[in-house]
Write a protein that holds these residues in place. Structure first.
Motif, short mmCIF file in Angstrom:
data_model
loop_
_atom_site.label_atom_id
_atom_site.label_comp_id
_atom_site.label_asym_id
_atom_site.label_seq_id
_atom_site.Cartn_x
_atom_site.Cartn_y
_atom_site.Cartn_z
N GLY A 125 133.58 53.18 59.01
CA GLY A 125 132.77 52.57 60.22
C GLY A 125 132.34 51.89 59.52
N HIS A 126 132.07 51.08 58.41
CA HIS A 126 131.49 49.79 58.20
C HIS A 126 131.70 49.04 60.07
CE1 HIS A 126 130.67 46.05 55.78
NE2 HIS A 126 130.51 46.83 55.41
N SER A 127 130.71 48.10 59.56
CA SER A 127 129.73 47.30 60.30
C SER A 127 131.04 46.49 60.99
CB SER A 127 128.77 46.72 60.41
OG SER A 127 129.12 46.01 59.05
N TYR A 171 123.67 53.67 55.20
CA TYR A 171 122.28 52.61 56.13
C TYR A 171 122.74 51.76 55.73
CZ TYR A 171 118.71 50.57 58.13
OH TYR A 171 118.05 49.61 59.06
N GLU A 172 123.39 50.42 56.80
CA GLU A 172 123.17 49.22 56.08
C GLU A 172 122.78 48.20 57.87
OE1 GLU A 172 126.83 48.79 53.30
OE2 GLU A 172 127.90 48.45 54.90
N PRO A 173 121.85 48.07 57.84
CA PRO A 173 121.85 47.07 58.94
C PRO A 173 122.17 45.85 59.11
CG PRO A 173 119.82 47.11 57.36
CD PRO A 173 120.89 47.78 57.32
N TRP A 227 122.62 43.16 60.39
CA TRP A 227 121.43 41.81 60.58
C TRP A 227 120.78 41.02 58.81
CZ3 TRP A 227 117.27 42.92 57.98
CH2 TRP A 227 116.38 44.12 58.35
N ALA A 228 121.76 42.17 57.62
CA ALA A 228 121.16 42.24 56.12
C ALA A 228 122.64 42.42 55.45
CB ALA A 228 120.02 43.73 56.28
N ILE A 229 123.49 42.51 56.06
CA ILE A 229 124.89 42.28 55.66
C ILE A 229 125.13 40.84 55.51
CG2 ILE A 229 127.33 43.28 55.57
CD1 ILE A 229 126.81 45.49 56.96
N GLY A 230 125.55 40.23 53.75
CA GLY A 230 126.07 39.41 53.37
C GLY A 230 125.04 37.65 54.09
N THR A 231 123.71 38.37 54.82
CA THR A 231 122.77 37.33 55.01
C THR A 231 121.64 36.81 53.88
OG1 THR A 231 121.93 38.65 55.52
CG2 THR A 231 123.31 38.34 57.17
N TYR A 258 121.31 52.56 50.96
CA TYR A 258 121.26 51.60 51.78
C TYR A 258 121.83 50.56 51.40
CZ TYR A 258 119.41 47.68 53.22
OH TYR A 258 119.06 45.85 53.12
N GLY A 259 122.76 49.42 52.11
CA GLY A 259 123.17 48.79 51.86
C GLY A 259 123.23 47.30 53.09
N GLY A 260 123.29 46.45 52.42
CA GLY A 260 122.48 45.16 52.80
C GLY A 260 121.84 44.02 51.24
N SER A 261 122.80 43.23 51.66
CA SER A 261 122.29 42.02 50.72
C SER A 261 121.04 42.71 49.61
CB SER A 261 121.55 40.95 51.15
OG SER A 261 122.24 40.25 52.20
N VAL A 262 121.87 44.13 49.03
CA VAL A 262 120.92 44.07 47.21
C VAL A 262 121.71 43.13 46.51
CG1 VAL A 262 120.66 46.35 45.96
CG2 VAL A 262 121.28 46.61 48.38
N ALA A 298 123.13 53.22 47.01
CA ALA A 298 123.23 51.60 47.30
C ALA A 298 124.85 51.46 47.68
CB ALA A 298 123.01 50.00 46.54
N LEU A 299 125.21 50.54 48.60
CA LEU A 299 126.84 50.01 49.32
C LEU A 299 126.45 48.89 48.75
CD1 LEU A 299 129.43 50.26 49.37
CD2 LEU A 299 128.25 50.94 52.11
N VAL A 300 127.37 47.67 47.75
CA VAL A 300 126.96 46.93 47.73
C VAL A 300 128.56 45.83 48.44
CG1 VAL A 300 126.03 45.38 45.39
CG2 VAL A 300 125.44 47.11 45.96
N GLY A 301 127.82 44.87 48.69
CA GLY A 301 129.31 44.38 49.37
C GLY A 301 129.60 42.33 47.91
N GLY A 302 129.25 41.74 48.38
CA GLY A 302 128.44 40.58 47.25
C GLY A 302 128.04 40.37 45.40
N ALA A 303 127.43 41.27 45.69
CA ALA A 303 126.48 41.59 44.45
C ALA A 303 127.68 42.61 43.24
CB ALA A 303 125.25 41.88 44.29
#
Ligand code: PEP
Length: 251
Positions: A98-100, A168-170, A172-176, A210-214, A231-236
């Motif tokens: 269910g990732h956005s 919880y990953e808003p 608007w905060a993912i990769g932005t 929490y996830g979103g530009s951590v 945390a669920l971390v993408g880019g970093a």
């Protein structure tokens, strides 16, 4: 109050080839081994083709492996899909559902996410179920209504704290580069905790990430917020130094 060990999960998304994945995972596994007792669990979720080589490379380390998605079916005529059993075979203990980006790019709704999570559970995997509102929904003050509906529809019957993590990953905060404020995160994680307590007998023990530009510069304050269990971390998560700095900001 339930004791919840923090989980720091890296979602590599569609990045890296075999050499990159092996280098990154081996680096992290070496740091984890060398660090001894740490107050967090660490997980990497590489793209599907990298799961077997990365799984083999980290097999004797505490670094855990996860998939980024799974099929709701066990096997059969589902071209391009990957079953929970295949993920387990590669060494996975976790799977993100269910990732956005799946919800947006592949039209996955709550019922599809619940079916995937149920299949993950049946296959012996911990499902990391992602929820989060869009910017327009937050601007309209509807973030709790949206996340509440996603939780109600995406968590399968019989889910427990042992087999379920919420991220919880808003959107608007993912990769932005935009991050929710600690106050916003506290309000939403408190709301999610109450929903989990209502829904599950052991809802108090479910980890909420929490996830979103951590990133290293904001991880310390975010990980200190009540009901933030990792945390669920993408880019970093693609840079060993950054991902390690995020993990070691956990107290
Ligand atoms: C994610 O992919 O789940 C994510 C939170 O990405 P980023 O950390 O890059 O915002």
């Amino acid at each position: 109050m339930a004791e919840r060990r923090k989980l720091i999960a890296g979602n590599w998304k569609m990045n890296g080839l075999k050499r990159d994945g092996l280098d990154l995972a081996s680096d992290l596994a070496g740091r984890l081994k060398g660090a001894g007792a740490v107050p967090f669990d660490m997980l990497v979720c590489p793209p599907f083709p990298l799961l077997f080589p990365v799984g083999e490379a980290i097999a004797d380390s505490p670094l855990a492996l996860g998939g980024q998605d799974c099929a709701p079916q066990e096997k059969g005529a589902h071209t391009g899909d990957v079953s929970p059993a295949m993920l387990v075979d590669a060494g996975c203990r976790f799977v993100i559902v269910g990732h956005s980006e799946r919800r947006q790019d592949h039209g996955e709704g709550d019922a599809a996410v619940a079916a995937k999570a149920a299949a993950a559970h049946a296959g012996g995997l911990v499902a990391i179920i992602c929820v989060g509102e869009t910017e327009a929904e937050r601007d309209a003050g509807r973030e709790q209504e949206v996340v509440g509906r996603q939780l109600a529809g995406s968590i399968p019957e019989g889910a427990t704290a042992a087999d379920t993590v919420i991220a919880y990953e808003p959107v608007w905060a993912i990769g932005t580069g935009k991050t929710a404020t600690p106050d916003d995160v506290a309000a939403m994680h408190g709301f999610i905790r109450r929903a989990l307590r209502d829904r599950m007998a052991d809802g108090d023990a479910v980890r909420i990430l929490y996830g979103g530009s951590v990133k290293p510069s904001n991880a310390g304050e975010l990980m200190a917020v009540a009901d933030v269990d990792g945390a669920l971390v993408g880019g970093a998560s693609l840079k060993a130094d950054d991902f390690w700095a995020i993990a070691t900001s956990c107290r």
